[in-house]
Design a protein around this motif. Structure first.
Motif, mmCIF file in Angstrom:
data_model
loop_
_atom_site.group_PDB
_atom_site.id
_atom_site.type_symbol
_atom_site.label_atom_id
_atom_site.label_comp_id
_atom_site.label_asym_id
_atom_site.label_seq_id
_atom_site.Cartn_x
_atom_site.Cartn_y
_atom_site.Cartn_z
ATOM 1 N N ASN A 1 4.739 15.200 12.828
ATOM 2 C CA ASN A 1 3.444 14.530 12.781
ATOM 3 C C ASN A 1 3.140 13.973 11.391
ATOM 4 N N VAL A 2 4.163 13.899 10.566
ATOM 5 C CA VAL A 2 3.995 13.402 9.195
ATOM 6 C C VAL A 2 4.801 12.131 8.964
ATOM 7 N N VAL A 3 6.045 12.151 9.403
ATOM 8 C CA VAL A 3 6.952 11.020 9.234
ATOM 9 C C VAL A 3 7.335 10.498 10.616
ATOM 10 N N PHE A 4 7.415 9.165 10.744
ATOM 11 C CA PHE A 4 7.665 8.567 12.050
ATOM 12 C C PHE A 4 8.767 7.515 11.953
ATOM 13 N N PRO A 5 9.486 7.298 13.069
ATOM 14 C CA PRO A 5 10.479 6.222 13.079
ATOM 15 C C PRO A 5 9.832 4.897 12.693
ATOM 16 N N GLY A 6 10.498 4.141 11.859
ATOM 17 C CA GLY A 6 9.961 2.872 11.380
ATOM 18 C C GLY A 6 9.307 2.969 10.018
ATOM 19 N N ASP A 7 8.973 4.186 9.580
ATOM 20 C CA ASP A 7 8.389 4.356 8.240
ATOM 21 C C ASP A 7 9.368 3.883 7.178
ATOM 22 N N ARG A 8 8.835 3.283 6.119
ATOM 23 C CA ARG A 8 9.655 2.873 4.974
ATOM 24 C C ARG A 8 9.311 3.782 3.802
ATOM 25 N N VAL B 1 0.871 -1.174 0.000
ATOM 26 C CA VAL B 1 0.000 0.000 0.000
ATOM 27 C C VAL B 1 0.906 1.222 0.000
ATOM 28 N N THR B 2 0.629 2.148 -0.899
ATOM 29 C CA THR B 2 1.472 3.339 -1.050
ATOM 30 C C THR B 2 0.731 4.587 -0.598
ATOM 31 N N GLN B 3 1.396 5.430 0.182
ATOM 32 C CA GLN B 3 0.835 6.706 0.632
ATOM 33 C C GLN B 3 1.770 7.833 0.210
ATOM 34 N N TYR B 4 1.213 8.813 -0.496
ATOM 35 C CA TYR B 4 2.012 9.944 -0.966
ATOM 36 C C TYR B 4 2.127 10.991 0.146
ATOM 37 N N LEU B 5 3.336 11.477 0.371
ATOM 38 C CA LEU B 5 3.581 12.449 1.435
ATOM 39 C C LEU B 5 3.643 13.860 0.856
ATOM 40 N N ALA C 1 15.927 18.463 -4.103
ATOM 41 C CA ALA C 1 14.508 18.223 -3.836
ATOM 42 C C ALA C 1 13.996 17.028 -4.624
ATOM 43 N N GLN C 2 13.193 16.213 -3.941
ATOM 44 C CA GLN C 2 12.595 15.047 -4.573
ATOM 45 C C GLN C 2 11.194 15.405 -5.076
ATOM 46 N N ALA C 3 10.902 15.042 -6.317
ATOM 47 C CA ALA C 3 9.586 15.357 -6.885
ATOM 48 C C ALA C 3 8.487 14.592 -6.168
ATOM 49 N N LEU C 4 8.808 13.399 -5.669
ATOM 50 C CA LEU C 4 7.785 12.551 -5.063
ATOM 51 C C LEU C 4 8.398 11.703 -3.956
ATOM 52 N N THR C 5 7.721 11.656 -2.815
ATOM 53 C CA THR C 5 8.134 10.802 -1.704
ATOM 54 C C THR C 5 6.930 9.981 -1.262
ATOM 55 N N THR C 6 7.119 8.681 -1.099
ATOM 56 C CA THR C 6 6.015 7.802 -0.728
ATOM 57 C C THR C 6 6.378 6.968 0.492
ATOM 58 N N ARG C 7 5.329 6.674 1.305
ATOM 59 C CA ARG C 7 5.474 5.781 2.451
ATOM 60 C C ARG C 7 4.816 4.460 2.068
ATOM 61 N N HIS C 8 5.407 3.341 2.509
ATOM 62 C CA HIS C 8 4.929 2.033 2.070
ATOM 63 C C HIS C 8 4.605 1.119 3.251
ATOM 64 N N TYR C 9 3.454 0.455 3.128
ATOM 65 C CA TYR C 9 3.031 -0.573 4.084
ATOM 66 C C TYR C 9 2.936 -1.898 3.329
ATOM 67 N N GLY C 10 3.267 -3.003 4.015
ATOM 68 C CA GLY C 10 3.233 -4.283 3.326
ATOM 69 C C GLY C 10 4.319 -4.323 2.265
ATOM 70 N N GLY C 11 4.155 -5.208 1.275
ATOM 71 C CA GLY C 11 5.095 -5.263 0.160
ATOM 72 C C GLY C 11 5.858 -6.570 0.080
#
Length: 204
Positions: free
Chosen positions: A116-123, A89-93, A158-168
């Protein structure tokens, strides 16, 4: 189901099947609806005391049905809900992140509080990284920056796109797709890191 619930309750569904072109001798089956048919929705919330953050580990659920108690195998703290989501599952930041090659520091442009956006353990993955399928794990977050688990390999700036991922999917040691304990193929560490809420409950 009907768009309006203003009519009589639905008592049954009738299914008709006839392989002939004339449809003059159908096979009919009536499927009655249970009188107390209701969908059950489960919501599981985890929390810690004070201002703590859950950024690792696993837990188990104990379910009791008709007096019989069953306990799930270990469920990862960031498990996805459905088995269909286990492959990713992909979430756009929203914040715009900036990286530097060979540095593990992740910053923001313009400087933005990301506690409150990015947390330790996020991939995370970045649009400018060299290996498109590689994950960067967040180790710590301090106001407008974060520390990654390894130096960034890719385009500076600067990165055009950053995503957080669950599962995979991944290697046998990194995959988040559900597996049942097997000493050789799915050790306890893999079992507790993989799978969805649905898979863990259905596996009871």
């Amino acid at each position: 189901p009907p768009k309006s619930t203003g009519g009589d309750a639905i008592l049954l569904y009738r299914v008709e099947l006839d392989p002939s072109p004339s449809f003059d001798n159908p096979i009919v089956q009536d499927i009655e609806c249970p009188p107390s048919n209701r969908k059950t929705e489960w919501e599981i919330m985890t929390f810690v005391e004070g201002d703590g953050v859950i950024n690792g580990g696993s837990f188990r659920l104990e379910l009791e049905v008709d007096g019989f108690i069953s306990v799930t195998s270990d469920i990862p703290y960031d498990a996805v809900a459905l088995s269909s989501n286990e492959t990713g599952v992909t979430q756009y930041l929203a914040p715009r992140f900036s990286t530097s090659s060979s540095s593990d520091i992740l910053s923001t442009i313009p400087p933005t509080n990301i506690e409150n956006v990015v947390f330790p353990g996020d991939r995370l993955r970045f649009s400018g990284q060299t290996e498109s399928l590689e994950y960067y794990e967040v180790m710590s977050v301090t106001s407008i920056s974060a520390i990654l688990n390894k130096p960034f390999d890719g385009n500076d700036g600067a990165q055009a796109l950053t995503t957080r991922h669950y599962g995979g999917r991944g290697s046998p040691l990194s995959s988040r797709v559900h597996c049942n304990f097997n000493e050789d193929l799915c050790p306890k560490s893999s079992e507790s890191r993989s799978g969805s809420m649905q898979s863990k409950i259905e596996n009871l």
